[in-house]
Write a protein that holds these residues in place. Structure first.
Motif, short mmCIF file in Angstrom:
data_model
loop_
_atom_site.label_atom_id
_atom_site.label_comp_id
_atom_site.label_asym_id
_atom_site.label_seq_id
_atom_site.Cartn_x
_atom_site.Cartn_y
_atom_site.Cartn_z
N ARG A 60 -18.47 -7.48 7.40
CA ARG A 60 -17.01 -7.61 7.46
C ARG A 60 -16.50 -7.41 8.88
NH1 ARG A 60 -17.57 -4.61 2.81
NH2 ARG A 60 -17.26 -5.86 0.93
N GLU A 61 -17.08 -6.42 9.57
CA GLU A 61 -16.68 -6.17 10.96
C GLU A 61 -17.02 -7.38 11.83
OE1 GLU A 61 -17.36 -3.00 14.62
OE2 GLU A 61 -18.39 -2.67 12.71
N ALA A 62 -18.22 -7.93 11.65
CA ALA A 62 -18.61 -9.13 12.41
C ALA A 62 -17.69 -10.30 12.09
CB ALA A 62 -20.07 -9.51 12.10
N ALA A 63 -17.32 -10.41 10.82
CA ALA A 63 -16.46 -11.52 10.40
C ALA A 63 -15.09 -11.45 11.05
CB ALA A 63 -16.32 -11.52 8.88
N THR A 64 -14.53 -10.26 11.14
CA THR A 64 -13.18 -10.13 11.70
C THR A 64 -13.15 -10.09 13.21
OG1 THR A 64 -13.25 -7.72 11.45
CG2 THR A 64 -12.26 -8.98 9.64
N THR A 65 -14.27 -9.72 13.85
CA THR A 65 -14.26 -9.60 15.31
C THR A 65 -14.94 -10.75 16.04
OG1 THR A 65 -16.28 -8.25 15.29
CG2 THR A 65 -14.18 -7.07 15.25
N PRO A 70 -8.72 -14.34 14.31
CA PRO A 70 -7.70 -13.78 13.43
C PRO A 70 -6.29 -14.34 13.62
CG PRO A 70 -8.42 -12.16 15.05
CD PRO A 70 -9.31 -13.35 15.20
N VAL A 71 -6.08 -15.03 14.73
CA VAL A 71 -4.76 -15.63 14.95
C VAL A 71 -4.56 -16.83 14.02
CG1 VAL A 71 -3.31 -16.81 16.65
CG2 VAL A 71 -4.70 -14.84 17.33
#
Length: 96
Positions: A60-65, A70-71
């Motif tokens: 999840r961290e890799a997915a969001t970062t 995220p924009v």
């Protein structure tokens, strides 16, 4: 070896020109009944060992970062891959 699948889609308010192009091409190919297409991205992450809660948290961290912007994109799913999903991916790769 376990696998994690991450699905990323454009945010609903973001234009999706690839999706629009696909939606326009479907009727020309005789494929009817679809009113909208949104094109996203799918990542399959292989892990050493079992897929644990800690592994899913890292995914999840890799997915969001890293895997999504995220924009303009939402991470819609982070989950352990099923055997059927992995077999379908292998079959698709074999025909590509």
């Amino acid at each position: 070896m376990g696998h994690v699948i991450v699905d990323v889609m454009p945010k609903p308010e973001i234009l999706d020109p690839q999706g629009k192009a696909i939606a326009g091409a479907l009727p020309k190919l005789g494929i009817e009944g679809f009113t909208e297409v949104r094109q996203g991205k799918r990542f399959v992450l292989a892990v050493d060992g079992e897929v644990t809660d800690a592994v899913l948290s890292s995914a999840r961290e890799a997915a969001t970062t890293l895997l999504s912007n995220p924009v303009i994109e939402d991470v819609v799913s982070v989950r352990e891959a099923t055997a059927a999903e992995l077999e379908a991916d292998k079959a698709q790769e074999a025909t590509a």
